[in-house]
Design an enzyme around this catalytic site. Structure first.
Site, PDB file in Angstrom:
ATOM      1  N   HIS A   1       0.022   0.181  -9.274  1.00 40.39           N
ATOM      2  CA  HIS A   1      -0.104  -0.208 -10.676  1.00 40.39           C
ATOM      3  C   HIS A   1      -1.250  -1.203 -10.795  1.00 40.39           C
ATOM      4  CE1 HIS A   1       2.729  -3.256  -8.968  1.00 40.39           C
ATOM      5  NE2 HIS A   1       1.869  -4.051  -9.555  1.00 40.39           N
TER       6      HIS A   1
HETATM    7  C1  T46 Z   1       2.152  -6.842  -7.779  1.00 38.15           C
HETATM    8  C2  T46 Z   1       2.522  -6.548  -6.382  1.00 38.15           C
HETATM    9  C3  T46 Z   1       1.644  -7.269  -5.384  1.00 38.15           C
HETATM   10  C4  T46 Z   1      11.047  -8.677 -11.505  1.00 38.15           C
HETATM   11  O1  T46 Z   1      12.117  -8.582 -12.112  1.00 38.15           O
HETATM   12  N1  T46 Z   1      10.349  -9.846 -11.528  1.00 38.15           N
HETATM   13  C5  T46 Z   1       9.177 -10.016 -10.871  1.00 38.15           C
HETATM   14  O2  T46 Z   1       8.593 -11.097 -10.933  1.00 38.15           O
HETATM   15  C6  T46 Z   1       8.645  -8.911 -10.106  1.00 38.15           C
HETATM   16  C7  T46 Z   1       7.341  -9.043  -9.344  1.00 38.15           C
HETATM   17  C8  T46 Z   1       9.358  -7.755 -10.082  1.00 38.15           C
HETATM   18  N2  T46 Z   1      10.542  -7.639 -10.766  1.00 38.15           N
HETATM   19  C9  T46 Z   1      11.290  -6.371 -10.691  1.00 38.15           C
HETATM   20  C10 T46 Z   1      10.616  -5.161 -11.299  1.00 38.15           C
HETATM   21  C11 T46 Z   1      11.112  -4.024 -10.443  1.00 38.15           C
HETATM   22  O3  T46 Z   1      12.354  -3.583 -10.944  1.00 38.15           O
HETATM   23  O4  T46 Z   1      11.454  -6.080  -9.305  1.00 38.15           O
HETATM   24  C12 T46 Z   1      11.380  -4.676  -9.080  1.00 38.15           C
HETATM   25  C13 T46 Z   1      10.285  -4.355  -8.056  1.00 38.15           C
HETATM   26  O5  T46 Z   1       8.986  -4.605  -8.643  1.00 38.15           O
HETATM   27  P1  T46 Z   1       7.732  -3.642  -8.406  1.00 38.15           P
HETATM   28  O6  T46 Z   1       8.199  -2.259  -8.208  1.00 38.15           O
HETATM   29  O7  T46 Z   1       6.746  -3.902  -9.497  1.00 38.15           O
HETATM   30  O8  T46 Z   1       7.188  -4.227  -7.016  1.00 38.15           O
HETATM   31  P2  T46 Z   1       5.804  -3.915  -6.281  1.00 38.15           P
HETATM   32  O9  T46 Z   1       5.959  -4.419  -4.892  1.00 38.15           O
HETATM   33  O10 T46 Z   1       5.381  -2.508  -6.474  1.00 38.15           O
HETATM   34  O11 T46 Z   1       4.727  -4.855  -7.052  1.00 38.15           O
HETATM   35  C14 T46 Z   1       4.856  -6.256  -6.996  1.00 38.15           C
HETATM   36  C15 T46 Z   1       4.602  -6.865  -8.379  1.00 38.15           C
HETATM   37  O12 T46 Z   1       5.469  -6.260  -9.338  1.00 38.15           O
HETATM   38  C16 T46 Z   1       3.187  -6.661  -8.839  1.00 38.15           C
HETATM   39  O13 T46 Z   1       2.933  -7.479  -9.963  1.00 38.15           O
HETATM   40  O14 T46 Z   1       1.006  -7.094  -8.082  1.00 38.15           O
HETATM   41  O15 T46 Z   1       3.909  -6.782  -6.069  1.00 38.15           O
END
Ligand code: T46
Length: 132
Positions: free
Chosen positions: A50
Site C-alpha cells: 500500500h
Molecule cells: C506501513 C507498514 C510499514 C491499526 O489498527 N493501527 C495501526 O496503527 C496500524 C499500523 C495498523 N492497524 C491495523 C490495520 C490492520 O487491520 O492492524 C492491521 C494490520 O495492518 P496492515 O495490514 O496495514 O499492516 P502492514 O504491515 O501491511 O503495514 C503497516 C502499516 O499499516 C503501514 O502504515 O507503512 O506497516
C-alpha cells in the site's frame, strides 16, 4: 535522488551496552503521533502493499532484519534494514512492500499521524494513477 532515505542514529554506548534516543525535530523530521511495531512475522510472509496519501514514517529494525521495497510510481528500490542504528524515512505517496522478515525481527515504525484507514491506497493501479 535515492528513494531510500536512511537516517543514521547516534548510538550512546558504554560498558553496559548501547542506547539510541529518537526525538521529534532531531532524528525524526515530523511530530511523532504514533508508534507501532511488527514482530513474530511468520516465515515467507510479505506485508505492506500500500501507499499513504499523507503519512510520513520512519521504520527501524530494532532487532533482526527485513527487506523494504519502495516504489514512487516511476521506479522501485530496495534496502535491507538490519540495524537499530538506522531508520528508513518513508515519505507519503510511496508504495511499500516488506519481505524476508527474520524470525527475531522487531520492526518499529514512528508515524506522523494517528491511524487512519482513509489515508491508505491499497490498490496498486489507483496508486499509479494518483502518483502520476
Ligand atoms: C506501513 C507498514 C510499514 C491499526 O489498527 N493501527 C495501526 O496503527 C496500524 C499500523 C495498523 N492497524 C491495523 C490495520 C490492520 O487491520 O492492524 C492491521 C494490520 O495492518 P496492515 O495490514 O496495514 O499492516 P502492514 O504491515 O501491511 O503495514 C503497516 C502499516 O499499516 C503501514 O502504515 O507503512 O506497516
Amino acid at each position: 535522488m535515492s528513494l531510500m532515505q536512511i537516517v543514521d542514529f547516534q548510538v550512546l554506548g558504554d560498558d553496559r551496552g548501547s542506547l539510541v534516543a529518537l526525538e521529534t525535530g532531531k532524528e525524526i523530521p515530523f511530530d511523532i503521533k504514533r508508534v507501532y511495531y511488527i514482530f513474530g512475522t511468520n516465515p515467507g510472509v510479505a506485508r505492506g502493499f500500500h501507499a499513504h496519501k499523507a503519512l510520513r514514517q520512519v521504520a527501524v529494525c530494532v532487532s533482526g532484519s527485513c527487506r523494504f521495497v519502495l516504489d514512487n510510481g516511476r521506479r522501485k528500490e530496495e534496502v535491507v534494514l538490519a540495524s537499530p542504528n538506522h531508520g528508513l524515512l518513508i515519505e507519503h505517496m510511496m508504495w511499500r512492500e516488506m519481505y524476508d522478515f527474520s524470525e527475531d525481527c522487531v520492526l518499529m515504525v514512528l508515524a506522523s499521524e494517528h491511524y487512519d484507514e482513509s489515508d491508505y491506497i491499497r490498490d496498486y493501479d489507483e496508486f499509479i494513477k494518483e502518483a502520476s
